[in-house]
Design a protein around this motif. Structure first.
Motif, PDB file in Angstrom:
ATOM      1  N   MET A  59      15.355  -7.585  -1.346  1.00  0.00           N
ATOM      2  CA  MET A  59      15.583  -7.048  -3.178  1.00  0.00           C
ATOM      3  C   MET A  59      14.872  -5.855  -3.887  1.00  0.00           C
ATOM      4  N   SER A  60      13.763  -5.385  -3.432  1.00  0.00           N
ATOM      5  CA  SER A  60      12.971  -4.890  -4.372  1.00  0.00           C
ATOM      6  C   SER A  60      13.464  -3.374  -4.312  1.00  0.00           C
ATOM      7  N   GLY A  61      12.897  -2.988  -3.216  1.00  0.00           N
ATOM      8  CA  GLY A  61      13.274  -1.554  -3.226  1.00  0.00           C
ATOM      9  C   GLY A  61      14.656  -0.936  -3.720  1.00  0.00           C
ATOM     10  N   ALA A  62      15.484  -1.623  -3.691  1.00  0.00           N
ATOM     11  CA  ALA A  62      15.962  -0.687  -3.873  1.00  0.00           C
ATOM     12  C   ALA A  62      16.258  -0.995  -5.499  1.00  0.00           C
ATOM     13  N   TRP A  63      15.775  -1.478  -5.960  1.00  0.00           N
ATOM     14  CA  TRP A  63      16.108  -2.161  -7.832  1.00  0.00           C
ATOM     15  C   TRP A  63      14.892  -0.260  -8.740  1.00  0.00           C
ATOM     16  N   ARG A  64      14.291   0.128  -7.393  1.00  0.00           N
ATOM     17  CA  ARG A  64      12.908   0.583  -7.330  1.00  0.00           C
ATOM     18  C   ARG A  64      13.225   2.380  -7.243  1.00  0.00           C
ATOM     19  N   LEU A  65      14.533   2.620  -6.621  1.00  0.00           N
ATOM     20  CA  LEU A  65      14.614   3.781  -5.589  1.00  0.00           C
ATOM     21  C   LEU A  65      14.830   4.924  -6.973  1.00  0.00           C
ATOM     22  N   ARG A  89       5.586   1.640  -3.714  1.00  0.00           N
ATOM     23  CA  ARG A  89       6.345   1.854  -3.727  1.00  0.00           C
ATOM     24  C   ARG A  89       7.287   2.987  -2.548  1.00  0.00           C
ATOM     25  N   GLY A 129       8.825   3.474   0.666  1.00  0.00           N
ATOM     26  CA  GLY A 129      10.137   3.555   1.079  1.00  0.00           C
ATOM     27  C   GLY A 129      10.940   3.660  -0.125  1.00  0.00           C
ATOM     28  N   ASP A 130      10.569   3.395  -1.477  1.00  0.00           N
ATOM     29  CA  ASP A 130      11.747   3.536  -2.626  1.00  0.00           C
ATOM     30  C   ASP A 130      11.864   5.364  -2.133  1.00  0.00           C
TER      31      ASP A 130
END
Lengths: 277, 207
Positions: free
Chosen positions: A1-7, A245, A247-248
């Motif tokens: 879930m994390s990365g998608a929101w941090r992109l 971060r 992967g974002d």
């Protein structure tokens, strides 16, 4: 879930820790006018980035979508990007810089250094940037936030051992929203000026860059004995922040049709929103 | 007595249905989000070979709560009129695939027991609302707002706002520029090619 929101977040915060700068709109009123404004995709739009002193002249206009009238008839507000050639070049440079230099270094760093230590470093630099946030808060007449920041600074610097420890972790209420001089300028009516992408530092605007420079005077790292020491420290901070971060940026590129435009719009939207908070 | 009981039962059922139709948006989202998190945490899907199955299950949930037609139409904005109905259908397809796959790849690869907290909701009108949530991560929290619209008895998402950045707006700025110089068909092909290139792309990096 994390990365998608941090992109988008990664690129928004590329201006490491220090002042990431402000949004497209001069606050107060111009939002309404730009939302209704016709679109102008030509880069040679008449509005140029006249910095400080040109009130409410948004050169780059990306009005945060008002959901109420987001019914499709509402045209996307045109964006002018007078420095587009420079910007796209720098964007490509930053892309290569990230892929070939920053990412491998940060990946290795993350593999070797445990999360607790990296988080400690993160806390340390966040603590160190307190003066910038306090001044920015005061310039925005946010006395309460300024007070909380001072309190955090005092406790974390002493009991938190120079700020490596954060006694207020896990308590979102005790962590005022991040702010900087660019946002302070925005709050006080300064138009954003042209969108500009700096090498390594990343996206910014004329106003935000001014804020960044101002922040240098409040940044202890800038007062170190030599320029090399300051640059090395900032570099270290950058690598540490990036290690959280990874992967974002790749996700952003994967999701975007035109990563440059996606970044620009995300940056400006974010700043516009934060300028209103 | 029996007739009365039967009538009361019918009345209760009718009332119950009416009640269900007025489910609050914030509650309408809780279920699907919890299911999605459950799937992400499910140990059955931990093996790399199971990722495709996991993705399919997540897609089921996503299809239910996201209004892709609405998202696509809003993202294209005023240029939507330049698309023929067939093109509109095509583009909705490829665009949803792009969104779903790129985000799911990232989520599947990088999920680390983040929690989703529902904060509040704001009713903008009878049929529109905004649900505010927060994703709690190890290092920080990220505010995520969902704009939802009533669709029959359901609430479906038509925009996601992450840290102040609206997804629809972000794509609109890209599409505006691209459609300024390209035809709708060219854009559809571009997205389709991108999807193809990313098929089988590895799931995002682990933290």
């Amino acid at each position: 879930m994390s990365g998608a929101w941090r992109l988008v977040l990664f690129l928004l915060l590329l201006p490491v820790g220090c002042a990431s700068q402000s949004g497209a709109l001069a606050p107060g009123g111009s939002a309404a006018s730009t939302a209704g404004a016709g679109t102008s995709t030509a880069p040679s739009a008449p509005l140029t980035g006249a910095p400080a002193g040109a009130p409410a002249q948004p050169a780059v206009v990306a009005a945060p979508a008002e959901e109420g009238d987001a019914e499709e008839a509402a045209p996307a507000v045109g964006t002018s990007d007078p420095l587009v050639v420079w910007n796209r070049t720098m964007f490509a440079f930053n892309d290569a810089f990230y892929s070939y230099l920053l990412k491998p270094v940060a990946t290795g760093y993350r593999a070797v250094i445990p999360t607790i230590a990296r988080k400690g470093v993160d806390n340390f630099f966040h603590n160190l940037a307190t003066p910038i946030r306090v001044v920015s808060d005061l310039l925005q007449l946010k006395g309460r936030e300024a007070g909380i920041e001072v309190g955090r600074f005092m406790i974390n610097s002493t009991w938190g051992v120079l700020g490596f420890g954060d006694w207020f972790a896990g308590n979102p209420e005790a962590r005022p929203v991040d702010t900087d001089l660019g946002l302070a300028l925005a709050r006080n009516g300064v138009g954003s000026g042209a969108y500009v992408v700096w090498p390594i530092i990343g996206p910014s605007t004329v106003r935000d860059t001014t804020g960044l420079i101002g922040g240098l005077f409040l940044d202890p790292v800038a007062y170190m004995n030599s320029l090399e020491a300051s640059l090395a420290t900032w570099g270290f901070k950058y690598v540490n922040t990036t290690s959280f971060r990874l992967g974002d940026y790749e996700a952003l590129k994967a999701a975007a049709i035109d990563p440059y435009l996606a970044t620009r719009d995300a940056y400006l939207q974010n700043r516009a929103r934060r300028a209103k908070e | 007595m029996k007739r009365f009981a039967a009538a009361a039962l019918v009345a209760a059922l009718v009332a119950g249905t009416a009640q269900a139709a007025q489910i609050q948006p914030i509650d309408a989202l809780r279920g699907p989000v919890a299911s999605a998190l459950g799937i992400l945490q499910d140990p059955r899907y931990r093996a790399a070979a199971e990722k495709a199955a996991q993705k399919e299950k997540l897609w089921e949930i996503i299809r239910k709560i996201f209004d892709f037609e609405g998202i696509t139409e809003r993202a294209v904005g005023r240029n939507w009129a330049r698309f023929t109905p067939a093109q509109q259908r095509d583009f909705t397809d490829v665009f949803s695939t792009l969104l779903g796959d790129s985000y799911l790849n990232k989520i599947q690869g990088g999920y680390k027991n983040e929690k989703v907290e529902f904060l509040s909701q704001e009713l903008l009108s009878e049929t529109k609302a905004r649900v505010k949530t927060r994703i709690v991560r190890e290092v920080d929290t990220i505010p995520v707002d969902y704009s939802v619209r009533a669709d029959g008895g359901d609430w479906r998402i038509y925009d996601v706002n992450i840290e102040g950045v609206s997804l629809v707006q972000n794509y609109r700025s890209q599409f505006d520029q691209i459609l300024g110089s390209d035809t709708p068909d060219a854009l559809i092909e571009r997205v389709r090619a991108k999807n193809k290139a990313q098929e089988g792309a590895p799931a995002g990096e682990k933290r």
